[in-house]
Design an enzyme around this catalytic site. Structure first.
Site, PDB file in Angstrom:
ATOM      1  N   HIS A 249       0.501  -0.949   0.288  1.00 47.37           N
ATOM      2  CA  HIS A 249      -0.095  -0.091  -0.159  1.00 47.37           C
ATOM      3  C   HIS A 249       0.720   1.241   0.483  1.00 47.37           C
ATOM      4  CE1 HIS A 249      -3.555  -2.219   0.254  1.00 47.37           C
ATOM      5  NE2 HIS A 249      -2.801  -3.180   1.755  1.00 47.37           N
TER       6      HIS A 249
ATOM      7  N   HIS B 103      -3.200  -2.783   7.657  1.00 45.62           N
ATOM      8  CA  HIS B 103      -4.273  -3.521   6.977  1.00 45.62           C
ATOM      9  C   HIS B 103      -5.064  -2.489   6.020  1.00 45.62           C
ATOM     10  CE1 HIS B 103      -8.093  -5.530   5.121  1.00 45.62           C
ATOM     11  NE2 HIS B 103      -8.270  -4.650   5.356  1.00 45.62           N
TER      12      HIS B 103
END
Length: 156
Positions: free
Chosen positions: A40, A147
């Site tokens: 990410h 996450h």
């Protein structure tokens, strides 16, 4: 005398082998925090409107091995700013867990979505640069993102 030594050394050897066997698989395993960063974080670049950005990044970050990951978001902000989200507004995660946090300010991100009809090994993605609040799940010590849960338009 030699028998006494082997009676002591054999159980010790068994314990050492068990510990090595247990520890060895985790030595090469990527931590959840490192996986979050690999999947990410793209701090060194600004959101790209290039149609090839997602195709290149998804491949470069190993998210097209064995299958095409359907959706992924890259964050174009300094890692420390994303880590600080873990100390901002607490929200409920999509899965109902309570370890998610929403950024106080909008962040530059790029959404990557698998295009219709795209199949492994020819993974093709649609690239969408955006400015949105991010929601991340955090855990560990130090408390860090593990996450990417969502991105949202507004702060409410």
């Amino acid at each position: 005398m030699a028998l006494d030594k082997s009676v002591i050394l054999l159980p010790l050897l068994v314990v050492v082998l068990l510990v090595l066997g247990w520890a060895q698989p985790s030595l090469g395993r990527e931590s959840r925090a490192k996986k979050f960063q690999r999947q990410h974080m793209d701090s060194g670049s600004s959101p790209s409107s290039s149609s090839t950005y997602c195709n290149q990044m998804m491949k470069r970050r190993n998210m097209t091995q064995g299958r095409c990951k359907p959706v992924n978001t890259f964050v174009h902000e300094p890692l420390v700013d994303v880590q600080n989200v873990c100390f901002q507004e607490k929200v409920t995660c999509k899965n109902g867990q309570t370890n998610c946090f929403k950024s106080n300010s909008k962040m530059h991100i790029t959404d990557c979505r698998l295009t219709n009809g795209s199949k492994y090994p020819n993974c093709a993605y649609r690239t969408s640069p955006k400015e949105r609040h991010i929601i991340v799940a955090c855990e560990g010590s130090p408390y860090v993102p593990v996450h990417f849960d969502a991105s949202v338009e507004d702060s409410t």
